[in-house]
Write a protein that holds these residues in place. Structure first.
Motif, PDB file in Angstrom:
ATOM      1  N   GLY A 335      29.010  46.904  25.223  1.00 40.79           N
ATOM      2  CA  GLY A 335      29.450  47.054  23.842  1.00 40.79           C
ATOM      3  C   GLY A 335      30.344  45.973  23.294  1.00 40.79           C
ATOM      4  N   ARG A 336      30.584  44.904  24.049  1.00 40.52           N
ATOM      5  CA  ARG A 336      31.506  43.885  23.521  1.00 40.52           C
ATOM      6  C   ARG A 336      31.237  42.524  24.168  1.00 40.52           C
ATOM      7  NH1 ARG A 336      36.916  46.402  26.543  1.00 40.52           N
ATOM      8  NH2 ARG A 336      36.570  45.431  28.580  1.00 40.52           N
ATOM      9  N   ASP A 337      31.245  41.475  23.352  1.00 39.13           N
ATOM     10  CA  ASP A 337      31.248  40.122  23.905  1.00 39.13           C
ATOM     11  C   ASP A 337      32.507  39.987  24.746  1.00 39.13           C
ATOM     12  OD1 ASP A 337      28.881  39.479  22.639  1.00 39.13           O
ATOM     13  OD2 ASP A 337      29.865  38.619  20.889  1.00 39.13           O
ATOM     14  N   THR A 338      32.351  39.418  25.924  1.00 39.36           N
ATOM     15  CA  THR A 338      33.343  39.617  26.976  1.00 39.36           C
ATOM     16  C   THR A 338      33.850  38.308  27.556  1.00 39.36           C
ATOM     17  OG1 THR A 338      32.466  41.789  27.576  1.00 39.36           O
ATOM     18  CG2 THR A 338      33.611  40.597  29.314  1.00 39.36           C
ATOM     19  N   VAL A 339      35.123  38.320  27.940  1.00 42.55           N
ATOM     20  CA  VAL A 339      35.744  37.246  28.724  1.00 42.55           C
ATOM     21  C   VAL A 339      36.167  37.851  30.058  1.00 42.55           C
ATOM     22  CG1 VAL A 339      37.659  35.608  28.892  1.00 42.55           C
ATOM     23  CG2 VAL A 339      36.542  35.998  26.689  1.00 42.55           C
ATOM     24  N   GLY A 340      35.884  37.147  31.137  1.00 37.89           N
ATOM     25  CA  GLY A 340      36.303  37.584  32.458  1.00 37.89           C
ATOM     26  C   GLY A 340      37.313  36.635  33.060  1.00 37.89           C
ATOM     27  N   LEU A 341      38.362  37.192  33.639  1.00 38.28           N
ATOM     28  CA  LEU A 341      39.340  36.415  34.411  1.00 38.28           C
ATOM     29  C   LEU A 341      39.143  36.774  35.871  1.00 38.28           C
ATOM     30  CD1 LEU A 341      42.599  36.807  32.266  1.00 38.28           C
ATOM     31  CD2 LEU A 341      40.760  35.114  32.053  1.00 38.28           C
ATOM     32  N   HIS A 342      38.681  35.800  36.640  1.00 37.03           N
ATOM     33  CA  HIS A 342      38.361  36.008  38.047  1.00 37.03           C
ATOM     34  C   HIS A 342      39.431  35.356  38.906  1.00 37.03           C
ATOM     35  CE1 HIS A 342      36.403  35.386  41.944  1.00 37.03           C
ATOM     36  NE2 HIS A 342      35.638  36.413  41.629  1.00 37.03           N
ATOM     37  N   PHE A 343      39.860  36.063  39.954  1.00 39.74           N
ATOM     38  CA  PHE A 343      40.931  35.587  40.826  1.00 39.74           C
ATOM     39  C   PHE A 343      40.432  35.518  42.266  1.00 39.74           C
ATOM     40  CE2 PHE A 343      42.663  37.621  37.159  1.00 39.74           C
ATOM     41  CZ  PHE A 343      43.792  36.889  36.801  1.00 39.74           C
ATOM     42  N   THR A 344      40.540  34.354  42.869  1.00 38.67           N
ATOM     43  CA  THR A 344      40.274  34.202  44.299  1.00 38.67           C
ATOM     44  C   THR A 344      41.623  34.048  44.992  1.00 38.67           C
ATOM     45  OG1 THR A 344      38.149  33.135  43.882  1.00 38.67           O
ATOM     46  CG2 THR A 344      39.115  32.844  46.069  1.00 38.67           C
ATOM     47  N   TRP A 345      41.912  34.978  45.883  1.00 42.11           N
ATOM     48  CA  TRP A 345      43.223  35.066  46.514  1.00 42.11           C
ATOM     49  C   TRP A 345      43.190  34.617  47.973  1.00 42.11           C
ATOM     50  CZ3 TRP A 345      46.743  36.516  42.950  1.00 42.11           C
ATOM     51  CH2 TRP A 345      46.348  37.351  41.899  1.00 42.11           C
ATOM     52  N   LYS A 346      44.327  34.213  48.454  1.00 37.99           N
ATOM     53  CA  LYS A 346      44.502  34.093  49.892  1.00 37.99           C
ATOM     54  C   LYS A 346      44.415  35.500  50.488  1.00 37.99           C
ATOM     55  CE  LYS A 346      47.731  30.278  49.111  1.00 37.99           C
ATOM     56  NZ  LYS A 346      49.153  29.853  49.178  1.00 37.99           N
ATOM     57  N   GLN A 347      43.999  35.583  51.733  1.00 37.40           N
ATOM     58  CA  GLN A 347      43.894  36.901  52.355  1.00 37.40           C
ATOM     59  C   GLN A 347      45.292  37.352  52.768  1.00 37.40           C
ATOM     60  OE1 GLN A 347      41.282  38.302  55.899  1.00 37.40           O
ATOM     61  NE2 GLN A 347      39.961  37.989  54.132  1.00 37.40           N
ATOM     62  N   ASP A 348      45.924  38.029  51.824  1.00 38.63           N
ATOM     63  CA  ASP A 348      47.347  38.343  51.917  1.00 38.63           C
ATOM     64  C   ASP A 348      47.529  39.795  51.480  1.00 38.63           C
ATOM     65  OD1 ASP A 348      50.115  38.558  51.530  1.00 38.63           O
ATOM     66  OD2 ASP A 348      50.304  36.490  50.825  1.00 38.63           O
ATOM     67  N   ASP A 349      48.250  40.575  52.253  1.00 38.14           N
ATOM     68  CA  ASP A 349      48.481  41.974  51.909  1.00 38.14           C
ATOM     69  C   ASP A 349      49.211  42.130  50.575  1.00 38.14           C
ATOM     70  OD1 ASP A 349      47.259  42.746  54.253  1.00 38.14           O
ATOM     71  OD2 ASP A 349      49.137  43.044  55.362  1.00 38.14           O
ATOM     72  N   ALA A 350      49.956  41.105  50.185  1.00 40.30           N
ATOM     73  CA  ALA A 350      50.718  41.183  48.941  1.00 40.30           C
ATOM     74  C   ALA A 350      49.822  41.265  47.713  1.00 40.30           C
ATOM     75  CB  ALA A 350      51.648  39.970  48.825  1.00 40.30           C
ATOM     76  N   VAL A 351      48.577  40.843  47.845  1.00 39.54           N
ATOM     77  CA  VAL A 351      47.655  40.886  46.700  1.00 39.54           C
ATOM     78  C   VAL A 351      47.522  42.306  46.176  1.00 39.54           C
ATOM     79  CG1 VAL A 351      45.250  40.552  45.997  1.00 39.54           C
ATOM     80  CG2 VAL A 351      46.411  38.811  47.382  1.00 39.54           C
TER      81      VAL A 351
END
Length: 417
Positions: A335-351
């Motif tokens: 239902g909407r033209d969309t913007v995506g913010l993608h995050f690639t993280w270090k493998q860290d429990d804090a994420v």
């Protein structure tokens, strides 16, 4: 059974993994199972593909590539990875409109989670599904096609309706693409020219670490048959043309990336970021993504910039992409033209601790999480974000009345409120 996902951050709890060699064998497995779930290419970062009972891999089902030139469609086995058939499709003179960053993902896994590529005018991968076949809880085959009742609820279904065996996709005549990379796009230019940037090529990706320098890289994927002036310029709103091949990560091996430098090539070898021959990393990463209406793009980007001191120690890279609205009930672009913010993280429990912070910051923009990546958004909030979720629950109740395809993930996200 001990089995982990691609990143190694999740260990599946299923009692067993079976690999049927025929649809008939798969039907028997499903009919006799108390609980069952399909396992694709394992490129999900959460428990979406896990099961309290049996997991089923489709990798041993017979391969299929059936082109219907009159209908402009191709039918493939649902367990196929995109990279395994796109070259053959191209050789036959046809193309899929777009690809995700990775060609390593399975067709069924991609469409069931609303996975996408980029481009203002491009639909996500699920929205070009013209039809599919799935095995429902009673072990019978259900065929649905565009135009059928509830078709829009069946495509992006997060595995809740059954196990998909065949998918029919819209295709178009093959085309060539050139890929040009620009570096060091400042935040003022991105903010002032966002619409011009995202429309400057067929597919546009902007990579950033949210630091003061702005978007470190901008990847333009331009159709050669259309041509765009931006791809041939030396500057792009102050960003300069890269002088050598790039990887989204500053120290990543460029050999893993699809060819750049403006060299035309077939669509299948340009639209993805990475080649099938190389995995983009060794899997030691985590991923999350949030998608919202493009009218909120600048405010949402500024919200992430404000969190940069908290994100930076754990972030590898972030990517900004766009896609066209679709009508699939559980698609993040519904239902909407969309913007995506993608995050690639270090493998860290804090994420895991950062996700609620990010979700709170993006809440004013009604950000929907990618179904296959890390998020903490609960079913009550998802009910607010997806207006067709009640209809989807009713559809699932009809096709799977005893919850054979349910798992803790679905209870937590789709059915929990």
């Amino acid at each position: 059974m001990t089995s982990v996902n691609w990143a190694g951050n999740y260990t599946y709890r299923a009692e067993s993994l079976v690999k049927p060699r025929s649809v008939e064998e798969l039907q028997d497995v499903i009919a006799g199972a108390k609980q069952v779930k399909a396992l694709g290419s394992r490129h999900s970062f959460n428990d979406v593909a896990d099961s309290p009972g049996i997991q089923v891999s489709l990798e041993n089902l017979p391969a299929e590539l059936t082109i219907d030139e009159a209908a402009h469609t191709v039918t493939v086995n649902a367990g196929a990875r995109y990279g395994e058939f796109v070259e053959r499709l191209n050789d036959a003179g046809w193309a899929i409109h777009n690809l995700a960053s990775l060609p390593h993902i399975s067709v069924a896994g991609a469409i069931s989670t609303g996975t996408h590529g980029s481009g203002d005018g491009n639909l996500n991968l699920a929205a070009v599904v013209a039809g599919l076949e799935l095995i429902t809880a009673d072990g019978l085959t259900l065929s649905v096609k565009r135009g059928d009742p509830s078709f829009e609820g069946t495509v992006v279904a997060v595995g809740a309706l059954g196990i998909v065996t065949r998918v029919t996709l819209d295709i178009e005549p093959t085309f060539d693409v050139r890929q040009d990379v620009f570096v060091n796009l400042g935040w003022p230019a991105l903010r002032d020219h966002f619409n011009e940037l995202t429309s400057s090529a067929y597919s546009v990706s902007m990579f950033t670490d949210w630091g003061e320098q702005g978007a470190n890289q901008v990847w333009l994927k331009s159709r050669v048959d259309v041509g765009t002036a931006a791809s041939q310029q030396q500057e792009l709103f102050g960003a300069t043309r890269a002088t050598h091949a790039m990887h989204p990560l500053p120290d990543g091996p460029s050999a893993n990336s699809t060819e750049q430098g403006g060299v035309p090539g077939p669509w299948w070898n340009r639209l993805a970021h990475f080649t099938l021959e190389f995995t983009p990393s060794d899997g030691q990463e985590l991923q999350s993504e949030y998608l919202f209406g493009r009218e909120h793009a600048i405010d949402a980007i500024e919200a992430m910039r404000a969190l940069q001191p908290r994100l930076a120690p754990h972030l590898m890279v972030a990517e900004i992409r766009t896609m066209r609205a679709d009508d699939l009930w559980l698609s993040p672009a519904y239902g909407r033209d969309t913007v995506g913010l993608h995050f690639t993280w270090k493998q860290d429990d804090a994420v895991q601790e950062l996700l609620p912070l990010m979700e709170d910051a993006l809440a004013p923009f009604d950000a929907r999480p990618h179904w296959g990546k890390l998020f903490t958004t609960n079913a009550a909030r998802l009910l607010e974000l997806y207006p067709k979720l009640p209809e989807f629950r009713e559809l699932a109740g009809r096709l799977d009345p005893n919850g054979k395809f349910r798992n803790p993930y679905l209870d937590r996200t789709i059915f929990g409120a």
